[in-house]
Design a protein around this motif. Structure first.
Motif, short mmCIF file in Angstrom:
data_model
loop_
_atom_site.label_atom_id
_atom_site.label_comp_id
_atom_site.label_asym_id
_atom_site.label_seq_id
_atom_site.Cartn_x
_atom_site.Cartn_y
_atom_site.Cartn_z
N THR A 1 6.17 -3.09 -9.03
CA THR A 1 5.18 -2.47 -8.15
C THR A 1 5.70 -1.16 -7.57
O THR A 1 5.23 -0.70 -6.52
CB THR A 1 4.80 -3.43 -7.02
N ALA A 2 6.65 -0.53 -8.25
CA ALA A 2 7.24 0.71 -7.75
C ALA A 2 6.22 1.83 -7.65
O ALA A 2 6.39 2.77 -6.86
CB ALA A 2 8.40 1.14 -8.65
N HIS A 3 5.13 1.75 -8.43
CA HIS A 3 4.10 2.79 -8.35
C HIS A 3 3.43 2.80 -6.98
O HIS A 3 2.85 3.81 -6.57
CB HIS A 3 3.05 2.56 -9.44
N THR A 4 3.51 1.68 -6.26
CA THR A 4 3.00 1.61 -4.89
C THR A 4 4.13 1.71 -3.88
O THR A 4 4.09 2.50 -2.93
CB THR A 4 2.24 0.29 -4.66
N ALA A 5 5.17 0.89 -4.07
CA ALA A 5 6.27 0.85 -3.12
C ALA A 5 7.04 2.16 -3.06
O ALA A 5 7.49 2.58 -1.99
CB ALA A 5 7.22 -0.30 -3.46
N GLY A 6 7.19 2.84 -4.20
CA GLY A 6 7.93 4.09 -4.25
C GLY A 6 7.32 5.18 -3.37
O GLY A 6 8.01 5.76 -2.52
N PRO A 7 6.03 5.49 -3.55
CA PRO A 7 5.41 6.49 -2.68
C PRO A 7 5.44 6.11 -1.21
O PRO A 7 5.60 6.97 -0.34
CB PRO A 7 3.97 6.57 -3.22
N ASP B 1 0.85 -1.18 0.00
CA ASP B 1 0.00 0.00 0.00
C ASP B 1 0.89 1.24 0.00
O ASP B 1 2.01 1.20 0.54
CB ASP B 1 -0.89 -0.01 1.25
N VAL B 2 0.40 2.33 -0.56
CA VAL B 2 1.20 3.55 -0.60
C VAL B 2 1.39 4.16 0.79
O VAL B 2 2.19 5.07 0.97
CB VAL B 2 0.56 4.61 -1.53
N ARG B 3 0.64 3.64 1.79
CA ARG B 3 0.79 4.14 3.16
C ARG B 3 1.55 3.17 4.05
O ARG B 3 1.60 3.34 5.27
CB ARG B 3 -0.59 4.44 3.76
N THR B 4 2.16 2.15 3.47
CA THR B 4 2.95 1.21 4.25
C THR B 4 4.12 1.93 4.93
O THR B 4 4.79 2.75 4.31
CB THR B 4 3.50 0.09 3.36
N ARG B 5 4.35 1.59 6.19
CA ARG B 5 5.45 2.20 6.93
C ARG B 5 6.62 1.21 6.99
O ARG B 5 6.48 0.11 7.50
CB ARG B 5 5.01 2.56 8.35
N VAL B 6 7.76 1.60 6.45
CA VAL B 6 8.93 0.72 6.41
C VAL B 6 10.11 1.44 7.02
O VAL B 6 10.26 2.66 6.89
CB VAL B 6 9.25 0.27 4.97
N GLY B 7 10.96 0.70 7.72
CA GLY B 7 12.07 1.37 8.37
C GLY B 7 13.23 0.46 8.72
O GLY B 7 13.08 -0.75 8.86
N LEU B 8 14.37 1.07 8.87
CA LEU B 8 15.60 0.41 9.33
C LEU B 8 16.09 1.15 10.56
O LEU B 8 16.19 2.38 10.56
CB LEU B 8 16.67 0.44 8.23
N ILE B 9 16.39 0.40 11.61
CA ILE B 9 17.03 0.95 12.81
C ILE B 9 18.39 0.28 12.92
O ILE B 9 18.48 -0.94 13.05
CB ILE B 9 16.20 0.68 14.08
N THR B 10 19.45 1.06 12.85
CA THR B 10 20.78 0.47 12.80
C THR B 10 21.78 1.25 13.63
O THR B 10 21.63 2.45 13.86
CB THR B 10 21.28 0.39 11.33
N THR B 11 22.81 0.53 14.05
CA THR B 11 23.93 1.15 14.78
C THR B 11 25.08 1.49 13.84
O THR B 11 26.08 2.06 14.27
CB THR B 11 24.45 0.19 15.86
#
Length: 451
Positions: free
Chosen positions: A312-318, A281-291
């Motif tokens: 699927t970059a039209h969704t994943a990109g936004p 979904d275009v509102r998916t929250r993705v993140g990396l937490i790193t040291t």
């Protein structure tokens, strides 16, 4: 591609955290705020008040008019003009017959894994009967729900795993009747998935009107005791508004994935997993937490590289541009603190001592320990459930499981000796509270023993 294979990398600007990001992004005062190599631009939890009022109208109309309102809203929102909502037995059988043979095998593979794990979970739920004082016996029973409604989202693609995750655990729990609702335009394979998973009845109704139909009952759809399953903002709001007269599993926001990684992290693998979830979904929250700052910058470059060839970059990109984040923290303790604050739906661990770190984490929907454990496996077929808490709800609840479909109800029974143990303090406490009726109810049994 690991971080030591990244060459000619343009150094990205480090972004400081912004107060506008909301309390899911910034850590509380007790948690050291990270440095954002990439900060999210928007709050994935933001919602429109228009959804609330529109859903309220849909619920009211369905409650008052039943099938007629469901039919009207199905035409309006799904462009579906259905005289009969329920899928017939012959249509169910035909949907299964039309499945590609390999798709059917893969679906049954997933069903078997989810069923096996749910049975193991059910086996861990003990019923008890204990004597806590002489003559005072207490216990609890695990009682399956009578009727459950499973909302099965259609989405942009046929989400073949969706019915498995909600229906199979209900079947294992022993639910008396399982009702499935899915959008009228859902792929035929979704009907087959509902059938193979064990749905007793299947209805072509989607959106808030499906939630209303299951919550209140209509001429066609029976009223259920609990509604489970994810959906869009309208489905989520409908579940929130009907809660009380019926139960719900949880309120699901946009999907989430966070990865915890140290210097051993593989930038290519991490970026791949982030984008796999971002395409939901275009509102998916993705993140990396790193040291590790080098890894953080390498992942930022790698995500952009992979987006160039992702269909699927039209969704994943936004999703990545608006809600993606890369947070750099000082050490493992700061990583744990910020991760527990975020309480991500899906949490992957890509560190040197992954199992040791896993034991220190407490807030997440589902945990994926080590590089080999991808969220995608759980999303589809490995056996753990993919219906999980989002928007930091992992701080106080877990995801959908066999226990979702069971109520644990207590009981007690007393002998004469037990009455002598509890009646006097119960009567005294009732008297001190000014509850004379309570005092009498406690005392009368003690008086009769004396007589």
């Amino acid at each position: 591609m690991s971080i030591d294979q990244v060459t000619d990398v343009q150094e990205p600007d480090v972004q400081e955290p912004k107060a506008a990001q909301g309390d899911r992004t910034l850590a509380p005062n007790s948690v050291q705020a990270p440095t954002f190599i990439k900060a999210p631009k928007s709050d994935a939890g933001a919602d429109s008040g228009q959804v609330e009022s529109l859903v309220a109208d849909i619920l009211s109309r369905v409650r008052e008019q039943g099938d007629a309102a469901v039919r009207e809203f199905s035409q309006k929102f799904d462009n579906a003009n259905l005289e009969v909502f329920e899928v017939t037995d012959s249509e169910r059988e035909q949907a299964v017959a039309n499945l590609d043979p390999q798709t059917r095998k893969d679906t049954e593979f997933a069903i078997n894994n989810v069923r096996t794990f749910a049975k193991a979970q059910l086996g861990s739920l003990s019923e008890i009967d204990v004597e806590i004082l002489p003559g005072v016996h207490m216990g609890h029973r695990n009682i399956p729900l009578e009727r459950v409604g499973c909302y099965v989202p259609g989405g942009r693609y046929p989400l073949l795993s969706a019915p498995i995750m909600t229906i199979v655990p209900a079947k294992v729990a022993g639910v008396g009747e399982i009702i499935a609702c899915l959008p009228p335009n859902a792929h035929e394979a979704m009907i087959a998935g509902c059938h193979l998973s064990g749905a007793d009845r299947i209805f072509r109704i989607g959106g808030a009107q499906a939630i209303a139909a299951m919550a209140f009952g209509t001429q066609s759809v029976p009223r259920v005791d609990k509604i489970v399953g994810p959906g869009n903002a309208f489905v989520n709001e409908a579940k929130r508004q009907v809660f009380g007269p019926v139960g719900i599993d949880q309120l699901a926001g946009p999907s989430e994935i966070f990865v915890l990684a140290d210097h051993t992290g593989d930038a290519e693998l991490i970026a791949t997993d982030l984008l796999a979830q971002a395409e939901h979904d275009v509102r998916t929250r993705v993140g990396l937490i790193t040291t590790d700052e080098a890894l953080a910058k390498a992942v930022l470059v790698e995500v952009d590289r992979q987006l160039e060839s992702l269909s699927t970059a039209h969704t994943a990109g936004p999703a990545w541009q608006d809600y993606g984040e890369i947070a750099l923290v000082a050490d493992e303790a700061a990583m744990i603190a910020y991760s527990d604050h975020v309480a991500a739906e899906h949490l992957q661990i890509h560190t040197e001592n992954d199992k040791a770190l896993a034991a220190k984490l407490s807030c997440y929907g589902s945990l994926f320990i080590g590089e080999a454990a991808s969220v995608v496996y759980s999303d589809k077929c490995s056996g753990t459930n993919h219906t999980l808490p989002t928007m930091a709800a992992g701080r106080y609840t877990g995801g959908l499981w066999v226990g979702t479909y069971i109520k644990t109800a207590t009981h007690q029974w007393l002998t004469d000796e037990g009455i002598q143990q509890v009646a006097p303090p119960a009567a005294r406490q009732s008297a001190s509270e000014g509850l004379e009726g309570h005092r009498r109810a406690a005392q009368i049994r003690l008086d009769r023993l004396g007589a």
